[in-house]
Motif scaffolding. Structure first.
Motif, short mmCIF file in Angstrom:
data_model
loop_
_atom_site.label_atom_id
_atom_site.label_comp_id
_atom_site.label_asym_id
_atom_site.label_seq_id
_atom_site.Cartn_x
_atom_site.Cartn_y
_atom_site.Cartn_z
N TRP A 259 0.83 -1.21 0.00
CA TRP A 259 0.00 0.00 0.00
C TRP A 259 0.86 1.26 0.00
N LEU A 343 -6.26 5.33 -0.83
CA LEU A 343 -6.05 4.29 -1.83
C LEU A 343 -7.28 4.14 -2.73
N SER A 350 -7.36 -0.90 -5.49
CA SER A 350 -6.91 -0.77 -4.09
C SER A 350 -7.67 -1.68 -3.14
#
Length: 515
Positions: A259, A343, A350
């Motif tokens: 991430w 995200l 994501s």
């Protein structure tokens, strides 16, 4: 559209919000009589006092700080209100100016809070009416708000505490942690009204004034016990613990996670009102660097390099300000929810990327699963009944017609629990026709009742041309049918705000409008 609020009512508004957090009168140049000041001073000594911060214009919120001044008395606030735009409705224990000319204020930090008086939810759009917001508060949130303040672009919804929550540093500001979770759940509950999920929980909000108060019901306040219980139920539904406290860090660097890599590769980040953007991204990255033990200078170089790759870079002064805040020691680490939101906004695919922050979540407090509880909370039964009525009732009907036994069987609630619930529910309404075995019971909710009469009033207005008379006619047809259970009085208050003239008791309704 503002409602009429007199000067005395405005003082009542400030007294309700601020409680005993400020002194009653100014220490110098007060316009109150000497006996009144002496009496007020005696009462003021019973409680610790703090201050609120005020500003005269929205433009006073600058990148270099906030231009405004400090108010320590309700008398000053009432006198100055006409020339103010924003204030902090919650009280701070320490307050000062950051410049010699005493123009720039400082001290409005969460851990400097003396007491929390109210939760305020920001709705930054006019797409929804005041009535829409009220219905959402009743149906989706904890209940009717204490007041709604209107601005040029939207509304701010105040849920005022019946008694302040005093903040201390005990147990690592546990009280503040609880309050922030409640605030977060209130925002989530009004998502359907486009509530801003990223608005500062206890910062500056529009100051209530006669020209901007769109809804006012000062006796509609909430205890912390009510809010905690409601917030806990929201957490249960989302499988979220009441507290998540960080334990020791793992040996794996967060910066090696997928991430983090994906986020720093996203360059088309800008953001807008009510949406996370560059500032939030930069602040999140700075917090990660801080938690990794990086020196401040190294983090600045990293952020500067990342900023240069953005399609819409930030000024270096803004980066420095964000960096200073991240390294101030006020924050333990980045927010997982903010990261997931960033995200979702700026990184494709994501949803499949796990967000781990380098520490293990510890459940500090949690509830048993509902099936393991001996007896469900009345509020849960109430929500089950509301869900059932909403799903089963015909759109053309005002009520769902079921005997109490049929309703109990459908919702799986004991008869005794239903009887107890009806004595305290402020969301359910019912009517009964007939007696004995031939009796029929109709069930509805405040929300469904208001929606029904508004829709019918709109239909009548098309033929008669007068919406208000149409509304009055529809209410007159049905109001006398309702029984005086707990939700009745709240319904009367709602209808009164809509301009409907009605008697105050079901018996008077029956006499005036036989139904």
């Amino acid at each position: 559209m503002a409602i009429f609020v007199s000067t005395n009512q405005l003082l009542d508004v400030y007294n309700t919000i601020l409680r005993e957090g400020l002194t009653t009168y100014k220490t110098k140049y007060s316009k109150a009589t000497l006996p009144a000041r002496i009496q007020a001073e005696k009462a003021d000594r019973q409680n610790k006092k703090g201050a609120v911060f005020v500003v005269r214009s929205k433009s006073d919120f600058t990148s270099n700080g906030v231009k405004g001044y400090i108010v320590t008395s309700k008398e000053t606030l009432l006198e100055d209100a006409a020339g103010l735009t924003h204030f902090t409705p919650n009280i701070y224990r320490q307050y000062n100016y950051s410049d010699e000319k005493r123009r720039m204020i400082r001290g409005f930090e969460e851990k400097n809070l003396l007491q929390i008086n109210t939760f305020v939810i920001d709705i930054d759009t006019k797409r929804h009416s005041v009535q829409d917001i009220l219905l959402a508060c009743v149906d989706e949130s904890i209940g009717a708000p204490t007041l709604i303040v209107e601005s040029e672009r939207g509304y701010q919804v105040y849920f005022v505490l019946s008694q302040p929550l005093f903040i201390s540093n005990k147990n690592d500001f546990r009280g503040l942690t609880i309050a922030k979770r409640i605030s977060d759940n209130l925002k989530k509950s009004l998502k359907c009204m486009d509530a801003d999920p990223f608005c500062n929980d206890f910062g500056f909000f529009r100051i209530p004034k006669p020209e901007n108060i769109a809804w006012l019901q000062l006796d509609q306040t909430y205890s912390m016990a009510q809010l905690i219980d409601w917030s806990r139920r929201q957490d249960d539904e989302n499988n979220r613990p009441l507290f998540v406290m960080p334990s020791k860090l793992t040996s794996v660097s967060v910066m090696r996670s997928e991430w983090f890599t994906k986020l720093i590769q996203a360059v088309d980040i800008k953001g807008k009102k009510g949406q996370l953007g560059r500032n939030n991204t930069m602040f999140t990255l700075a917090l990660v660097c801080f938690s990794e033990g990086w020196e401040k200078e190294r983090t600045f170089d990293f952020l500067d390099e990342y900023n240069s790759k953005l399609n819409y870079p930030l000024p270096l002064a803004d980066i420095q300000s964000l960096l200073n805040s991240a390294y101030s020691g006020k924050y333990k680490g980045a927010s997982k929810e903010y990261i997931e939101e960033l995200l979702a906004l700026y990184v494709e695919g994501s949803t499949s990327i796990p967000v781990k922050l380098g520490y293990k979540g510890v459940w500090y407090k949690f509830k048993k699963d509902r099936e393991d509880r001996v007896r469900s909370h009345y509020e849960e039964w109430e929500q089950d009944i509301i869900t059932y009525i909403s799903a089963e009732k015909s759109n053309s009907e005002m009520f769902l017609w079921h005997t109490q036994k049929e309703l109990c069987e459908a919702v799986r609630i004991p008869q005794s629990s239903l009887n107890a619930l009806l004595k305290q529910s402020t969301r359910l309404l019912k009517t009964t026709k007939g007696k004995g075995r031939n009796a029929k019971t109709g069930w509805t909710t405040i929300s469904l009742f208001i929606q029904y009469v508004l829709n019918k009033a709109t239909e009548l207005s098309k033929s008669k041309g007068l919406y208000r008379f149409g509304l009055q006619e529809v209410v007159a047809k049905w109001i006398g049918e309702l029984e005086a259970i707990a939700g009745y009085d709240l319904l009367i208050d709602y209808l009164a705000k809509l301009g409907v003239i009605i008697p105050t008791t079901p018996r008077e309704n029956k006499e005036r409008w036989p139904g």
